[in-house]
Scaffold this motif. Structure first.
Motif, mmCIF file in Angstrom:
data_model
loop_
_atom_site.group_PDB
_atom_site.id
_atom_site.type_symbol
_atom_site.label_atom_id
_atom_site.label_comp_id
_atom_site.label_asym_id
_atom_site.label_seq_id
_atom_site.Cartn_x
_atom_site.Cartn_y
_atom_site.Cartn_z
ATOM 1 N N TYR A 18 -2.572 2.040 8.168
ATOM 2 C CA TYR A 18 -1.516 1.437 7.355
ATOM 3 C C TYR A 18 -2.089 0.320 6.471
ATOM 4 C CZ TYR A 18 3.160 0.192 5.888
ATOM 5 O OH TYR A 18 4.277 -0.034 5.119
ATOM 6 N N ALA A 19 -3.109 -0.352 6.954
ATOM 7 C CA ALA A 19 -3.755 -1.401 6.141
ATOM 8 C C ALA A 19 -4.331 -0.801 4.857
ATOM 9 C CB ALA A 19 -4.840 -2.089 6.949
ATOM 10 N N LYS A 20 -4.819 0.425 4.949
ATOM 11 C CA LYS A 20 -5.364 1.077 3.749
ATOM 12 C C LYS A 20 -4.245 1.370 2.745
ATOM 13 C CE LYS A 20 -9.194 3.107 6.269
ATOM 14 N NZ LYS A 20 -9.753 4.309 6.875
ATOM 15 N N LEU A 21 -3.084 1.778 3.247
ATOM 16 C CA LEU A 21 -1.949 1.996 2.341
ATOM 17 C C LEU A 21 -1.499 0.685 1.706
ATOM 18 C CD1 LEU A 21 0.377 4.603 4.111
ATOM 19 C CD2 LEU A 21 -0.894 4.888 1.989
ATOM 20 N N ILE A 22 -1.491 -0.372 2.490
ATOM 21 C CA ILE A 22 -1.113 -1.685 1.951
ATOM 22 C C ILE A 22 -2.094 -2.098 0.857
ATOM 23 C CG2 ILE A 22 -0.904 -4.145 2.473
ATOM 24 C CD1 ILE A 22 0.194 -3.335 5.229
ATOM 25 N N ASP A 23 -3.381 -1.957 1.142
ATOM 26 C CA ASP A 23 -4.393 -2.300 0.124
ATOM 27 C C ASP A 23 -4.191 -1.496 -1.150
ATOM 28 O OD1 ASP A 23 -5.622 -4.142 1.728
ATOM 29 O OD2 ASP A 23 -7.244 -2.807 2.357
ATOM 30 N N ARG A 24 -3.819 -0.252 -1.006
ATOM 31 C CA ARG A 24 -3.662 0.634 -2.162
ATOM 32 C C ARG A 24 -2.469 0.248 -3.035
ATOM 33 N NH1 ARG A 24 -4.356 6.745 -0.514
ATOM 34 N NH2 ARG A 24 -6.427 5.920 -0.140
ATOM 35 N N TYR A 25 -1.374 -0.230 -2.428
ATOM 36 C CA TYR A 25 -0.131 -0.438 -3.182
ATOM 37 C C TYR A 25 0.344 -1.886 -3.270
ATOM 38 C CZ TYR A 25 0.371 4.584 -3.295
ATOM 39 O OH TYR A 25 0.159 5.909 -3.537
ATOM 40 N N ILE A 29 3.274 -3.174 -5.961
ATOM 41 C CA ILE A 29 4.602 -3.501 -5.427
ATOM 42 C C ILE A 29 4.909 -4.982 -5.648
ATOM 43 C CG2 ILE A 29 5.965 -3.664 -3.288
ATOM 44 C CD1 ILE A 29 5.696 -0.807 -4.405
ATOM 45 N N LEU A 30 3.920 -5.839 -5.442
ATOM 46 C CA LEU A 30 4.132 -7.277 -5.672
ATOM 47 C C LEU A 30 4.459 -7.533 -7.148
ATOM 48 C CD1 LEU A 30 4.173 -10.166 -4.615
ATOM 49 C CD2 LEU A 30 1.698 -10.271 -5.011
ATOM 50 N N ALA A 31 3.754 -6.865 -8.052
ATOM 51 C CA ALA A 31 4.023 -7.048 -9.489
ATOM 52 C C ALA A 31 5.436 -6.568 -9.832
ATOM 53 C CB ALA A 31 2.990 -6.288 -10.319
ATOM 54 N N PHE A 32 5.841 -5.436 -9.284
ATOM 55 C CA PHE A 32 7.188 -4.921 -9.530
ATOM 56 C C PHE A 32 8.242 -5.903 -9.015
ATOM 57 C CE2 PHE A 32 10.761 -2.449 -7.672
ATOM 58 C CZ PHE A 32 11.365 -2.094 -8.865
ATOM 59 N N ILE A 33 8.075 -6.367 -7.788
ATOM 60 C CA ILE A 33 9.031 -7.315 -7.206
ATOM 61 C C ILE A 33 9.056 -8.603 -8.028
ATOM 62 C CG2 ILE A 33 9.451 -8.797 -5.184
ATOM 63 C CD1 ILE A 33 8.472 -6.438 -3.455
ATOM 64 N N SER A 72 4.477 6.607 -3.029
ATOM 65 C CA SER A 72 4.657 5.486 -3.962
ATOM 66 C C SER A 72 6.103 5.386 -4.441
ATOM 67 C CB SER A 72 3.705 5.591 -5.144
ATOM 68 O OG SER A 72 3.989 6.717 -5.925
ATOM 69 N N THR A 73 6.723 6.526 -4.731
ATOM 70 C CA THR A 73 8.123 6.515 -5.159
ATOM 71 C C THR A 73 9.014 5.972 -4.056
ATOM 72 O OG1 THR A 73 7.761 8.384 -6.628
ATOM 73 C CG2 THR A 73 10.029 7.985 -5.931
ATOM 74 N N TRP A 74 8.766 6.419 -2.842
ATOM 75 C CA TRP A 74 9.531 5.959 -1.679
ATOM 76 C C TRP A 74 9.355 4.456 -1.487
ATOM 77 C CZ3 TRP A 74 7.837 4.824 3.584
ATOM 78 C CH2 TRP A 74 8.863 4.851 4.531
ATOM 79 N N LEU A 75 8.128 3.973 -1.649
ATOM 80 C CA LEU A 75 7.842 2.549 -1.483
ATOM 81 C C LEU A 75 8.520 1.711 -2.571
ATOM 82 C CD1 LEU A 75 6.235 0.771 0.462
ATOM 83 C CD2 LEU A 75 4.265 1.026 -1.045
ATOM 84 N N TYR A 76 8.465 2.180 -3.830
ATOM 85 C CA TYR A 76 9.153 1.466 -4.913
ATOM 86 C C TYR A 76 10.657 1.410 -4.647
ATOM 87 C CZ TYR A 76 5.347 0.827 -8.304
ATOM 88 O OH TYR A 76 4.212 0.401 -8.951
#
Length: 197
Positions: A18-25, A29-33, A72-76
């Motif tokens: 999960y850390a790898k997914l966090i690093d990737r996005y 996600i922070l910029a979008f928020i 990525s869509t789900w996360l956004y």
């Protein structure tokens, strides 16, 4: 390693993936928020909401279905819903940028006059975006700042691609209409962070 492979590893009990997914996005996600909150003058809670988004995603990962949407869509979508929930809680949704005291930083090598004009344009564009209805604002931010394609935006907003195009058309027309009294030059593409198409 693809998102799907990482998600399979996480579902099989490898929490480290999960850390790898966090690093990737995380940055996207922070910029979008940040952009979503900035129009309400609440950008100081962007990092907290980013962490909350990843926490919610982790807790719901078993319900994520790859056949229906990309990760990525789900996360956004989770990020957008988290921001909207926070905005409703704070009841400061309509705080204008002028009231927030926001002053964009300028590169050190620009002339003071040019910097002042550019900053003024940024504030006017932000204010115009802040005046848009929520779905138009989200669509515009996702397209212009996050550079997502129409299908990704449609999935995040729960709309069809043609509805997204319509939302974007109306959003751009509204921003242009709001800014026409002040600007005679093109506005999109000049503001830092916006798509340069």
């Amino acid at each position: 390693m693809t998102d799907s492979q990482l998600i399979r590893e996480i579902k099989d009990g490898n929490v480290q993936s999960y850390a790898k997914l966090i690093d990737r996005y995380e940055r996207k996600i922070l910029a979008f928020i940040y952009h979503m909150l900035k129009s309400a003058g609440m950008e100081m809670v962007a990092e907290d909401l980013c962490q909350e988004t990843f926490y919610k995603a982790y807790r719901s990962l078993n319900s994520f279905r790859e056949a229906e949407a990309s990760f990525s869509t789900w996360l956004y979508t989770i990020a957008r819903n988290t921001v909207l929930s926070e905005l409703r809680k704070q009841k400061s949704y309509k705080v204008s940028l002028e009231d927030s005291g926001y002053t964009p930083l300028a590169p050190a090598d620009t002339l003071p006059e040019a910097t002042a004009l550019r900053n003024e344009k940024v504030v006017m564009v932000r204010k115009a975006i802040n005046n848009l209805p929520e779905k138009q604002r989200s669509a515009l931010i996702l397209r212009e700042y996050e550079q997502l394609d129409y299908q990704e935006i449609a999935n995040i907003l729960g709309q069809t691609v043609s509805s997204v195009k319509s939302l974007l058309f109306r959003a751009r027309a509204s921003v242009k209409s709001q800014l026409e009294p002040y600007l005679l030059e093109p506005i999109f593409g000049e503001v830092e962070g916006m798509n340069q198409r």
